[in-house]
Design a protein around this motif. Sequence first.
Motif: not given
Length: 340
Positions: A155-161, A232-236, A250-252
């Motif tokens: 389970v991933v959340s990104t903070y993208q430049a 499984g990958v779920t992303a925001t 990132i949560n694994i």
Amino acid sequence: MSNKKFNVAVAGATGAVGNQMITCLEERNFPVKSIKFLASRRSVGRKLDYKGNAIPVEELKEDSFKGFDIALFSAGGGTSEKFAPFAAQDGCVVVDNSSAWRMDPKVPLVVPEVNPHAIAQYTHKGIIANPNCSTIQMVVPLHPLHKKYGIKRIVVSTYQAVSGTGKKAVDELDAQTRSILNFKSYETEVYPHPIAFNCLPHIDVFLENGYTKEEMKMLHETRKILEDDTIGVTATTVRVPVFYGHSESINIETIEHVSAEAVRALLEKTSGVKVVDDPHNNIYPLAIDAAGQDLTLVGRIREDESISNGINMWVVADNIRKGAATNTVQIAEILAKDYL
Ligand code: A2P
């Protein structure tokens, strides 16, 4: 060691990533025999520096690659889709930073620390794809964990430049920030909303399933690179007002139990990773520290107490360097050394 040198073309040389590719070729002393810089017709007349020489930018055309060995592309998906096959047809191997070829089953998708062996598959189409920036920095630390403990779900959340969007976006964040601080009006052109002093949960286009294309890239590309379709990958994915450096929470969920201590020990000896994890002294990965270097910084490593086999971490890398240009040049280095 072979002394072979190569004729190298950079397509999209005037862009944010293309420019960094040139710097990486210089810094890493890539065995260049001759170099050519390509961009749109708009840039003809400009000159770009390579090792102290001013090289004129040429217009990217179908016959630009005759006599060239390797082309590094970062000129957008449509441009890659159109021109990469012409390069390949002329025997010039393309390492492409766009999303155009990544999921083509005949095109390898490579992160050198993870699946360098896949480069051998370049012979099918003469094209090698560079993954999405957010995927690269995620799989670098997750690959050793997957090998040793098995990853079931991410389970991933990104903070993208903003630099991930290109030069115009860097200029827009700069201009909006200055205008807002000076109580002036401002333009919003690159993103649908102001990016200064804001966070946009929107990267790339929205798809039928409610996710963005960027979020789905993180699923499909991770599976392809780790060669495991069961993960499984779920992303925001979120755009934040940062110029350089993507951060990811990132949560694994692993198949076998692993302690935070064991994860830290494993990552300490993982190539391309730097563990930055001393929270009691306010030490953890930061975008401003990752910017300008090639390592993927990992910290805030801790067990997820809500499940039996879970790990949380905070992962930061320079999206223009490891997330794009450096990874592309690393692929080209292996290609040149082992295959050409
Ligand atoms: P140009 O500077 O001539 O427009 P960025 O991602 O920073 O926006 O950069 C995109 C890069 O891709 C630039 O080098 C840009 O060149 C190049 N590019 C965009 N469209 C084309 C095209 N149709 N043909 C060749 N190069 C292109």
